[in-house]
Design an enzyme around this catalytic site. Structure first.
Site, mmCIF file in Angstrom:
data_model
loop_
_atom_site.group_PDB
_atom_site.id
_atom_site.type_symbol
_atom_site.label_atom_id
_atom_site.label_comp_id
_atom_site.label_asym_id
_atom_site.label_seq_id
_atom_site.Cartn_x
_atom_site.Cartn_y
_atom_site.Cartn_z
ATOM 1 C CE LYS A 154 -4.122 -1.893 0.829
ATOM 2 N NZ LYS A 154 -4.774 -2.075 2.087
ATOM 3 C CG HIS A 174 -1.580 7.372 2.515
ATOM 4 N ND1 HIS A 174 -2.028 8.131 3.744
ATOM 5 C CD2 HIS A 174 -2.004 5.940 2.882
ATOM 6 C CE1 HIS A 174 -2.873 7.168 4.578
ATOM 7 N NE2 HIS A 174 -2.584 5.999 4.175
ATOM 8 C CG HIS A 218 1.008 5.547 6.695
ATOM 9 N ND1 HIS A 218 0.677 5.143 5.382
ATOM 10 C CD2 HIS A 218 0.479 4.845 7.819
ATOM 11 C CE1 HIS A 218 -0.187 4.048 5.585
ATOM 12 N NE2 HIS A 218 -0.174 3.865 7.048
HETATM 13 N N1 ARG Z 1 -0.920 -0.340 9.723
HETATM 14 C C1 ARG Z 1 -2.100 0.393 10.518
HETATM 15 C C2 ARG Z 1 -2.804 1.457 9.354
HETATM 16 O O1 ARG Z 1 -1.966 1.702 8.698
HETATM 17 C C3 ARG Z 1 -1.675 0.889 11.722
HETATM 18 C C4 ARG Z 1 -0.952 0.015 12.625
HETATM 19 C C5 ARG Z 1 -0.962 0.611 14.151
HETATM 20 N N2 ARG Z 1 -0.375 -0.039 15.074
HETATM 21 C C6 ARG Z 1 -0.906 -1.192 15.582
HETATM 22 N N3 ARG Z 1 -0.219 -1.767 16.608
HETATM 23 N N4 ARG Z 1 -1.996 -1.368 15.469
HETATM 24 O O2 ARG Z 1 -3.907 1.806 9.737
#
Ligand code: ARG
Length: 565
Positions: A125, A128, A131
């Protein structure tokens, strides 16, 4: 010297009220004409059984204040304290000159670990703009905690698990090519992924195929796993470029897939503790009525685990591995419910450290011109945004200082800094609107402005051949502009602590702007070079302190402080 505490001690001796209590009552008046500290006496009216103005008068006449208090004034119900200017300036500057880049740091966190889950991008992905906040806030917190003596552990909890990888494999086998993906990277992955969705609308068997492909990854099928690892490696290589631009490193990339073999014990324990309930074939944890939360899904009816299951297992793993004092999750507020559920499940399992899990939530970033928005279907990659910022900065520099040596590197530091600074320029929970012109303005409350002020200090010190060892005559810098700079320097350690306590890097961003502005007011009001030697030297010392603390502040929030601009 702790002025506040010493004043409180003097007051305590004449009232018998504990120093601590008095110290917390002392306020900083809104303008310097009302003194440096003020005691609002109405807070004592009850215990001393007197009207506030009478208390102020009494305290003034009955207490013996330290020598640095040059004046004490009664103003209505307030008792105002004025600190001798040269003592104050000395107390503010000397520690900066002595400690240099360590000024503001402490060892309060010694022996304690803080896990910081940030950036946490998704494989295949785009990295973007959404993040960006997580990455930038998390990185700043990482630095701040380290600065205060904690051991920060940066964790990139990769989104590298889920049925979408089955789809991606099917799409790749049908429409992808090794070279195509290798060259096109995440963009190419997104393309074939989109194609999958288009085709699956017409042909539902594709979805079955994708499920089978994902099952193959889960079962450890060598070919499927190899593809999955390859997508992962390519994505990571690509985001590494962004992390390099930002100057960020992680201590761990243990993402969702890392917990594949660590969830069973958690599920077993939940069952043993009678927390798991069946709901339409799925296993859930229900919460007590007063929590007012929907149940947390742990296992789907086909036995598959979920995002929350992985996060629960991850929390246990982190506790065991790092024995953290705090575990922070720097994730957008859209995931509020998710984290509330995860933390509560762990609490219901009986682990008191559930209270040390903290969701450090933040708001959304949008732009005035829509260039960063993904809404119009155009995916925006952070790398492109950073590059654009660097290019725009370069264009500005070429106009302002065409002969600048090392322009490429400086344009990178300033272009990236502008974006980082702007991301951290409001309380994190607020939604922010990004505006290119504002972010890159060298005169506004921006990263470039602070960096420019720092560079200006550096060049001044170099031109004047500032001598660090020369004795500083502090009584020569007691004018209001110098004192204002000194006041800010004095507040830096407490500012860092407050940013840490509130998980709010913005407090430092704001502070650096204030300091840069205060320094520039001083710079405009006073001549430095060519003044009598002692005066010049004292003003240079002030400049050296401002320079140091601007640099430390910028570095803490993840921004470089170039010496030339
Ligand atoms: N990968 C997830 C996202 O982009 C965020 C993860 C955050 N960390 C966690 N331990 N859930 O939405």
């Amino acid at each position: 010297m702790d002025f506040r505490n010493e004043i409180a001690e003097a007051l305590s001796a004449s009232t018998n009220i504990p120093t601590q209590e008095l110290s917390s009552m002392l306020e900083t008046p809104p303008n310097p004409e009302m003194g440096d500290y003020a005691l609002p006496c109405f807070k004592l009216a009850k215990s001393l059984k007197k009207a506030p103005p009478a208390i102020a008068v009494q305290l003034k006449s009955e207490s013996t204040f330290p020598e640095f208090v040059s004046r004490v004034e009664v103003a209505g119900g307030y008792l105002n304290f004025f600190i001798d200017r040269s003592v104050f300036v000395r107390e503010a500057l000397a520690p900066v000159l002595e400690q240099g880049e360590a000024f503001g740091s402490s060892n309060e966190g010694q022996g304690r670990a803080v896990c910081i889950d940030y950036s946490s991008i998704n494989i295949a992905k785009p990295f973007h703009i959404g993040h960006l906040s997580s990455t930038v806030i998390g990185h700043a917190l990482y630095n701040i905690f380290n600065f205060l003596g904690y051991k920060s552990i940066g964790i990139n909890h990769l989104g590298d698990w889920g049925t979408q990888f089955g789809k991606l494999i099917v799409a790749f086998r049908r429409w992808g090519s090794k070279e195509g993906i290798e060259q096109g990277g995440v963009r190419a992955m997104l393309e074939i992924y989109a194609k999958f969705h288009e085709e699956a609308e017409k042909d539902d068997t594709l979805n079955d195929e994708a499920r089978a492909a994902f099952k193959a990854i889960e079962d450890g099928d060598i070919e499927a796993l190899a593809l999955f690892d390859w997508f992962r490696a390519l994505t990571l290589k690509e985001v590494q470029r962004v992390y390099d631009l930002l100057g960020i490193k992680f201590d761990s990339y243990a993402g969702e897939s890392f917990y594949n073999d660590k969830m069973q014990p958690v599920v077993d324990e939940l069952r043993e503790k009678n927390l798991l309930e069946l709901d339409d074939g799925a296993s859930v944890v229900r919460f007590p009525e007063e929590d007012n939360m929907p149940p947390c899904l742990i296992l789907r009816s086909d036995g598959a685990t979920l995002y929350a299951t992985r996060d629960i297992a991850a929390a246990f793993y982190r506790k065991q591995t790092y024995d953290f004092d705090k575990c922070l999750y720097v994730v957008a507020y859209q995931q509020n419910l998710h984290f509330k559920q995860v933390f509560r499940v762990i609490e219901l399992m009986g682990y008191p450290w559930a209270k040390d899990l903290v969701h450090v939530a933040f708001g959304m970033v949008s732009t005035t011109d829509g260039t960063l928005s993904t809404r119009k279907g155009n995916v925006v990659f952070l790398e492109d945004v950073l590059k654009e910022s660097i290019e725009k900065t370069r264009a500005i520099m070429e106009e302002k200082s065409p002969d600048l040596e090392g322009m490429d590197e400086i344009a990178r530091e300033v272009g990236v800094g502008a974006l980082v600074f702007s991301t951290l320029s409001a309380s994190r929970i607020k939604d922010i609107v990004f505006d290119w012109d504002r972010a890159l303005n060298f005169e506004g409350e921006t990263g470039p402005y602070c960096q420019y002020t720092h560079a200006r200090c550096c060049s001044l010190l170099a031109r004047a051949e500032y001598d660090k060892e020369a004795q500083v005559e502090y009584s020569l810098i007691t004018d209001p502009e110098s004192v204002e700079v000194a006041r800010l320097l004095y507040e830096f350690p407490a500012t860092v602590q407050s940013a840490c306590k509130k998980y709010e890097p913005f407090i430092i961003t704001r502070y650096v702007v204030d300091l840069a502005q205060a320094y520039n007011r001083f710079y405009l009001a006073h001549r430095i070079l060519g003044e009598p030697r002692e005066v010049q030297n004292a003003r240079l010392a002030l400049t050296a302190c401002a320079k140091q603390v601007i640099a430390t502040g910028l570095n803490l929030i993840g921004i470089a402080a170039p010496t030339r601009m």
